[in-house]
Design a protein around this motif. Structure first.
Motif, mmCIF file in Angstrom:
data_model
loop_
_atom_site.group_PDB
_atom_site.id
_atom_site.type_symbol
_atom_site.label_atom_id
_atom_site.label_comp_id
_atom_site.label_asym_id
_atom_site.label_seq_id
_atom_site.Cartn_x
_atom_site.Cartn_y
_atom_site.Cartn_z
ATOM 1 N N TYR A 26 0.871 -1.161 0.000
ATOM 2 C CA TYR A 26 0.000 0.000 0.000
ATOM 3 C C TYR A 26 0.912 1.216 0.000
ATOM 4 N N ASP A 27 0.813 2.048 -1.039
ATOM 5 C CA ASP A 27 1.640 3.247 -1.160
ATOM 6 C C ASP A 27 0.774 4.445 -0.772
ATOM 7 N N HIS A 28 1.110 5.046 0.366
ATOM 8 C CA HIS A 28 0.314 6.148 0.914
ATOM 9 C C HIS A 28 0.827 7.524 0.515
ATOM 10 N N CYS A 29 1.790 7.613 -0.405
ATOM 11 C CA CYS A 29 2.336 8.934 -0.728
ATOM 12 C C CYS A 29 1.247 9.843 -1.302
ATOM 13 N N ASP A 30 1.408 11.120 -1.080
ATOM 14 C CA ASP A 30 0.420 12.103 -1.523
ATOM 15 C C ASP A 30 0.209 12.044 -3.039
ATOM 16 N N TYR A 40 -4.845 5.447 -0.994
ATOM 17 C CA TYR A 40 -3.522 4.904 -1.292
ATOM 18 C C TYR A 40 -3.582 4.224 -2.645
ATOM 19 N N SER A 41 -2.435 3.802 -3.118
ATOM 20 C CA SER A 41 -2.355 3.042 -4.356
ATOM 21 C C SER A 41 -1.721 1.695 -4.042
ATOM 22 N N ASN A 111 1.961 -6.972 2.091
ATOM 23 C CA ASN A 111 2.509 -7.148 3.440
ATOM 24 C C ASN A 111 3.321 -5.938 3.873
ATOM 25 N N THR A 112 3.239 -4.876 3.085
ATOM 26 C CA THR A 112 4.073 -3.706 3.344
ATOM 27 C C THR A 112 3.260 -2.442 3.104
ATOM 28 N N GLU A 113 3.527 -1.435 3.901
ATOM 29 C CA GLU A 113 2.994 -0.101 3.669
ATOM 30 C C GLU A 113 4.175 0.831 3.503
#
Length: 135
Positions: A26-30, A40-41, A111-113
């Protein structure tokens, strides 16, 4: 089995000749929030050398936290985001996992953010591996 996918209008298709992603996160960058229009993407990181993209794409380059460009690749017809390609790590590319073929994306096990520094407070799901920025 390669990872395959396509955009919404199916004019862009791709294939990564690997069995599974190097990382599913899960990529939470703006920037990903803005590109996806969501919180998120979900990304599936693959070796760039394994990926072939066919069809009409465009890209837009923004500046990442490294000070280097991040190229966001999308379908020039329907606008679906396909991948982001960071200059800081030229060996990898992050596929937008929602564009993977349905039977493949159903098997993903995030399994990663990453970029939790930008994670929205109401996103409560916690994964075992969490990084404030890209590791």
């Amino acid at each position: 089995m390669p990872l395959t996918g396509h955009c919404l209008c199916k004019k862009v298709t791709y294939s990564a000749e690997i069995d599974k992603p190097l990382l599913t996160a899960y990529d939470h960058c703006d920037d990903c929030q803005r590109q996806s229009g969501s919180t998120y993407s979900l990304v599936a990181v693959v070796p760039k050398a394994s990926l072939t993209i066919n069809g009409p794409t465009k890209s837009w380059a923004g500046v990442g936290s490294s000070g280097m460009a991040v190229h966001r690749i999308f379908c020039s017809e329907c606008g679906s985001p396909i991948a982001h390609d960071p200059d800081v790590d030229p060996e990898i590319i992050a596929l937008k996992a929602g564009t993977l073929d349905s039977e493949i994306k159903k098997t993903l096990e995030p399994n990663t953010e990453i970029w939790t520094v930008s994670k929205l407070d109401f996103c409560q799901e916690k994964l075992a591996n969490r990084f404030d920025h890209m590791p």
